[in-house]
Each structure stands twice: as C-alpha cells, then as structure tokens.
Design a protein around this motif. Structure first.
Motif, PDB file in Angstrom:
ATOM      1  N   VAL A 278       1.217  -2.720  -7.599  1.00  0.00           N
ATOM      2  CA  VAL A 278       1.230  -2.225  -6.223  1.00  0.00           C
ATOM      3  C   VAL A 278      -0.003  -2.840  -5.554  1.00  0.00           C
ATOM      4  CG1 VAL A 278       1.072  -0.210  -4.711  1.00  0.00           C
ATOM      5  CG2 VAL A 278       2.431  -0.113  -6.805  1.00  0.00           C
ATOM      6  N   GLY A 279       0.230  -3.840  -4.725  1.00  0.00           N
ATOM      7  CA  GLY A 279      -0.880  -4.595  -4.148  1.00  0.00           C
ATOM      8  C   GLY A 279      -1.246  -4.129  -2.751  1.00  0.00           C
ATOM      9  N   ARG A 280      -0.233  -3.634  -2.025  1.00  0.00           N
ATOM     10  CA  ARG A 280      -0.481  -3.221  -0.647  1.00  0.00           C
ATOM     11  C   ARG A 280      -0.046  -1.775  -0.456  1.00  0.00           C
ATOM     12  NH1 ARG A 280       1.438  -7.161   3.874  1.00  0.00           N
ATOM     13  NH2 ARG A 280       3.529  -6.514   3.283  1.00  0.00           N
ATOM     14  N   THR A 298       3.985  -1.776  -1.570  1.00  0.00           N
ATOM     15  CA  THR A 298       4.793  -2.830  -2.167  1.00  0.00           C
ATOM     16  C   THR A 298       4.792  -2.675  -3.684  1.00  0.00           C
ATOM     17  OG1 THR A 298       2.835  -4.236  -2.247  1.00  0.00           O
ATOM     18  CG2 THR A 298       4.286  -4.502  -0.340  1.00  0.00           C
TER      19      THR A 298
END
Lengths: 429, 429
Positions: A278-280, A298
């Motif tokens: 989960v980057g964003r 995301t």
C-alpha cells in the motif's frame, strides 16, 4: 581461435579491467545528457537531452564499427552483421530514458554493457555467424507521457502509433509533436515492429537489495512478475473526535489500517516472490479532531505465477470486504492495472548459467519484481535478463550505484553469452 | 406567586410552544448573519457577519428589557439586574462565532436559549433577587485566528491581550486590526476579566449521538474531558514496491496502520468516556509503487479523569514504540496540545437535576467529549452544562439539527434552573 579455452585469473582480471573502463566511459558519456535541476539524471523521451544521448550512443556504435539505425519511434540499433545474415539477430540492450531525477544506471547500463561487449567481441573474434545488435530503446519508464514500454512495446507489436494519439505531457506538449521535433514518426525511418529476432537479452541493475544482501555478482531472472494494482475506497462516517463514543464510530482510516496490516501479514506468510504494497493513502477530511469518514488507498500486488497472483488478489478483496463489514464500513476495490507475468526463456537461462560457470562467476536465480523491456520482447522471441547488484537496493534516485567491477562482471557474462549465441555454430536458433 | 406549584401538562405544553417559538425566531435572526459561499453558517470572529449577529443579539436584549453591554473583547452581556445587586451574577450563554460552513445551533443556541428564558422569567416573575445575565461570547472555535476560547478565556483571566499580539488570519489580517475595525480593543468598553460571577450555565447541542440514541431530551454534563494531542512521525525506508522482498521492508505506513488499530482496540477495551482518534495521516512519498518511507499522523485522546488520560497516553506511546521497534522503524511522538479535564459543579448539577425533575423531563449524566466555554468559566466560578440532542450526532456542518421541541425542552430546564438560582431566596451563592 574461439572463446573456449578457460581463461587464467590474470587474463580474466585484465579483461574485467578493460570492460570496466569501457562500460564506465560509455555510461559517463550518456549520463551527462541530463536536464538540469536535480542532483540526478533526468532524460525524458523526446527531449533535447534524450536526443543528445541517442546521438552519443549512435556515435559510439559507428566508432566501434556497428551499423547505426533508428526505427520510427527513435529506437536505435547498432548492428554487427553476421555471416548468416538471413538468420534472426541476437539482440541485447535496454532503455535510454530515465525517470525524473533518477540514476545513471537504470536502463543506460544495459546499452553501455552491450556496446562494451560487442566492441570486445568484434575486436577479438571478428565477424559473428549470426548478426548481433545492441538496442538503445527509446522509452520504458512512462515518465513524460502516460505510456510506458513505448520502445520495446513497438518492437513487439504491443504498442502502435494509434496508442499515442492525443497523449500530452505535463506541460501540454503532444507526444506526436515532441516525436516529430526529434525527427521521428511514422515513415521517418523504418517500421518498429520486428519479426527477425532470435533472442533478446537485457542486462540491468537489480533495483532491489537481494544480490547485495547475498553477496552475489549476478542474478539470472526466471520471470518478471505480473502486477495488479487496485484503488480501494473505504467509506465510513466523519464524526466529532470528542463526542462520538468508540463503539458508535465508523472510522474509515482505522479500517484501512487493519487492511494494510492484514495485507502485510498474509504476504509475509505466503513468502517470496509475492509482494504486496500500500504505497498511497489519502484520508478525508484529514484533520486531527474528526473521525475519518473516508480513506482511499492503492494496493500493488506482484507475483511471477499468474494463479498465485490471482489467488492473493481474491483473498485480499474478500478479507478487506469482511474487515469493512465488521466495522460498518463500505468498501469498493477497483483494479486499474493488470500485467501478466513474463517467463524468461529456459534455454537462454541455461546459456547464461553456462556462461557464468565458464567465467567462474557465481549467480542466483531470481524473480524480477520490477517491470522491464524484456517482458515485451518475451512475447515475440526467447528473452532473458541478467541483474547486477544495486547498492542499498536503491534505484530511481541519484543514489543509484553499482561499482565499476560490479558493472564489468555483468558485461563479462553478457559478452560470453553473446559469443555463445552469435559465434558458436551450434547456437543457431 | 413563584414557580413552585407543579404545572399541568397543558400549561407545560403551552410554555414549551412559547419557548419553541421564541428560541427558533432568535436562532433564525442570528443564522442569517453568515458569510456566503457554503450551504452552512460561517460567522468568524470580528467579521461583518459576526458584528451583525452581535448587534442583532444586543437589539433583542434591549427589546426584552435587559441592559446590553460589551466588554473590550466584544463579549456581549444582557443584564437583568437583581434586587441584591451586590451579589454575584448568575450567567448563562455560549459563543456567537461558528466554524467555516458550520450549523446554526452550535453556540448560538445557548445564547438564544438564555434570551428566551430571561424573557419568560422577566415577564412572568419580574425582577430577580440576584442579577441574571445572558452572555454572547465573542469567540470559542478558533476558526479565524489561531486562538480558541478568546471570549470565555478573557472573562476567566485565561486569555489576555498579550496572547493575540502578532496573530493574523489566513489572509494576513492582524487580530488587533480586525478587532479594532469592529470597535473593540483595550479600553474601548470594559475590562473582560470578571470576579463577580456566582455561577455559569451553558446550554449547548450535544454534538454527539448519545442522547438521540438513548431517546433522552437532556444531558447533564459531569465533566468536560481533558484532551491531549500528539504528532507521531514514523520513519522507515522508501523502497521499490516490486524489488523489495517483504521481510526486507521498513514500511512506515504499515507500522502506522498497526498502531492505529492497536489504539482503537485498547480504547474500546477500556470503554467510555475514553476516546482516541487518528484523524490526520500523511504518507511519503505517497505513490502506488513505492514502499512508504514515512508516515505522520495525529493522535487525539480524551478522558474526563486526568489519571486515566495520562495512563492511556503512556500506554500508547510505549506500545507504538514497541510496534515501531519490531518493524525496524523509528518513531517520534510529540505532544502539542494538553487541556486538563474540567469538572462541573456538584451543587449546580443537583439544581439541574431538580429542575428536570420538577418539569418531568428525563435526563442522563454524561461527559462532554468536546471542549466548551464552560471549561474556562469553571476555573473562576461554579459552572455547569446542559445538552440537547443533535440529530445524527452531527455538528460543525450544515446538517446540524435539533428539533424545535428539543430546543424548547432545553430552554425550559434552563429557565427553571435560572429561576431557582436567581429568584429563590435560599440560592444566594
């Protein structure tokens, strides 16, 4: 006299010194072609710097006796014609473009390595049996226009001039105009799609920390992972952080937090090569004294095996749904990117292993967690990839670094492989 | 003839109808004083709309025979002088300012209710024994300038003109200039700090959903919670989402996610009146294909008991530290707001309970999870608070709503209380 007798350590060391010197000189001559502003290298498709870099590569191709040719997209080929010119070519190379403020190795190393290898092979062994080519692919990163793998995709027939209609960069410049400005476009050179490729080999920095961690100079890629990306929207209810008792809350961020930790735990449990990120994450209204009503994030999932990739995505969407339901939250998961895994060619991997063995260079098999041009080429020909270590696992950053010796070891394996593919009689494809 | 004989249901209903009509008319006349733009009410300190609202309140005060007086900050008092004018006043009221695009009840209801109650008492019972006052406090929300409780804090000696030196609003207008423009400032009217207050009672919408959920018309506040707020910074390492194996990651967002879920679980386990909220979270670099290197979030913790508030904050800072350590993350927790709980006066609470009993109005004791002007006043005099239900628990929003009957029930209890405090002989303080 072929490259078959074992080298002495001294011979090998001298060769490595030579390759070190040629590959770093080439890299340096390309890395100066960079837009100013950041400490790193910025060379976006169809910019002045990009064109300078392709011209520098073309000049080097000519200097070492290759025939330099562009296709309509701006892919640049340096061809060393073989005796059996009707046979498919053996191609190596990578992409010339970079991300914004990136490093000098990502992409450019594969081109410089191919040139250093062909220079050595041509000087030492003369004309090959099959044509050898180094390609400087015009674009891979998708950093200027919203399209990636433009270079390799065009060769593989996975991209066409229809795909770039209407595309503009962040400043409103159209893809078509920028391309034309640099002298490329339909009918300017030759058609990009190719059919006569016997094999494609891409040498690249790892962009991860596995080789460095294990102290190995070379990675042989088994597969390039498939990727799936999702946008997850969690809706709860924004409420006063003081007056809403805990059991009455529908806290979207807390739900998202639980999902993020679940994702990691399950990914760790299942083990490599699965990665899930989960980057964003965006929270709304995102103020200290209001229970978050909405969280959007995301999910990026990668695996080299399509079934396991699919299974993990099914698992997490259902697990997220349950986590949302138990908290009175609503959830929507939308997939917005899906790339299938690309398997590298078994025979080529065997050839690489043999080349490493002959050169006394240890290696490991590994999966590429990042996308590469080789995944496009793998759709039309046997393709393979080699990695060299990235210091600290860092890429897409001015901190990107591989030692000159590390670079040369990759070139040495590549050269031995290209010798096998291009010069040895039994390797006609 | 005093307010001591029990009312018949019909008398009570008639009185409620009268109070409904007067309190809603007052609220309407104030809610039109709003800056345009949103669907809700926006009345920020020392703006044109704010000044219009204070003038409308002052006109109403004069109309019903109160003496209207400002202090230097713009707090507006409507005084009904008592026979024993040397005795401390009984004051009721709340704040006239709103948040941006807020509702028409938060603050204004307490002022309108006080005026409706005094209008009825004066007409029905004439001059009280002790002076009764309605105060329209100039500011509570902190929505224009970075200072809150300016009105009540100035009365309680917790705010002074030194505190506003150098403060400017979001458009660079200085606090001092905005105040002067409206006709306020040191020496303009009378000093804000007061010593002669016998008791302060604030009637307010609940801003939470407890009364509505339990179907009760009135809440009697035992305490206003203490609040502590923290900024938590979690540092990991930004890395490629494809090439960094799960066990090699130092994912700051995943760590934050685990902390957020821990916080909720423990807060639920400990139960009301504890609430703990992560309302704001920022991720860096916040792109889909990079493992987050940094996550920053706020923690807002509230409890009515100082020891339990302290214990929970100690627990979570240690639990977060361990969660970070086990993931190879670094963490810093910085406290940036600390407000002690404010206990409401026991005798006043008894008087409110008695008033509810006499009027046949059920109530519950509760804790206020939000801050209120009464917490400032509680430092210099016995103070108490009454809540009426908020539909859906919503406030600080155009959706804020309490039914006319709900508003009137609050006014009725307030009126009965003020009668007890102002008119009955045995309630001299």
């Amino acid at each position: 006299m072929g490259w078959n007798a074992p080298m002495t350590e001294q011979e090998k060391d001298e060769l490595l010194k030579r390759l070190e010197s040629s590959v770093t000189a080439l890299l340096d001559s390309v890395s100066v072609c960079s837009a100013g502003g950041g400490p790193g290298v910025t060379r976006l498709l169809y910019t002045k710097e990009w064109l300078e870099a392709q011209r520098a590569v073309a000049a080097k191709m000519t200097e070492i006796g290759l025939i330099a040719e562009y296709d309509d997209t701006g892919n640049l080929f340096g061809i060393l014609p073989g005796e059996h010119s009707q046979q498919p070519s053996v191609i190596t190379g990578s992409h010339i473009d970079t991300v914004v403020d990136g490093g000098k190795y990502d992409g450019a190393y594969g081109i410089a390595a191919g040139l250093a290898a062909l220079e050595y092979l041509k000087e030492t062994y003369g004309r090959p049996k099959r044509s050898l080519e180094v390609v400087s692919l015009c674009e891979e990163e998708g950093s200027r226009f919203p399209i990636a793998y433009w270079g390799s995709g065009s060769i593989a027939g996975e991209r066409s001039f229809e795909d770039i209609q209407g595309l503009t960069d962040g400043e409103g410049v159209s893809f078509a105009a920028a391309m034309r400005e640099c002298g490329f476009g339909l009918g300017r050179h030759r058609e990009p799609a190719r059919k006569n490729i016997g094999s494609f080999v891409e040498l690249h920095i790892e962009q991860g920390g596995v080789l460095e961690y294990e102290g190995l100079p070379v990675g042989v890629v088994d597969a390039i992972v498939g990727q799936r990306r999702f946008n997850v929207t969690v809706n709860g209810k924004a409420n006063h952080a003081g007056t809403t008792p805990m059991p009455m809350r529908r806290d979207a961020l807390e739900g998202a937090g639980a999902m993020i930790t679940m994702l990691r735990e399950e990914a760790i449990r299942l083990g490599a090569p699965l990665v899930a990120t989960v980057g964003r994450l965006q929270v709304s209204p995102n103020v200290p004294n209001v229970v978050p009503g909405k969280a959007e994030f995301t999910v990026d999932v990668r695996h080299s095996e399509p079934e396991r990739l699919e299974a993990f995505c099914s698992w997490f969407t259902e697990a997220f749904r349950q986590a949302a339901e138990s908290r009175g939250l609503e959830i929507v998961c939308l997939e917005w990117l899906r790339e299938e895994p690309a398997l590298m060619d078994e025979k080529l991997k065997g050839d690489i292993a043999a080349a490493c063995g002959e050169m006394g260079i240890p290696f490991r098999r590994m999966v590429s967690g990042a996308g590469h041009d080789a995944q496009m080429l793998s759709r039309i020909c046997p393709a393979a990839m080699l990695f060299v270590p990235s210091r600290g696992g860092v890429s897409h950053s001015p901190e990107e670094y591989t030692s000159p010796r590390g670079l040369a070891l990759g070139v040495l394996v590549l050269a031995r492989l290209l010798y096998r593919l291009g010069y040895e009689e039994d390797h006609a494809s």
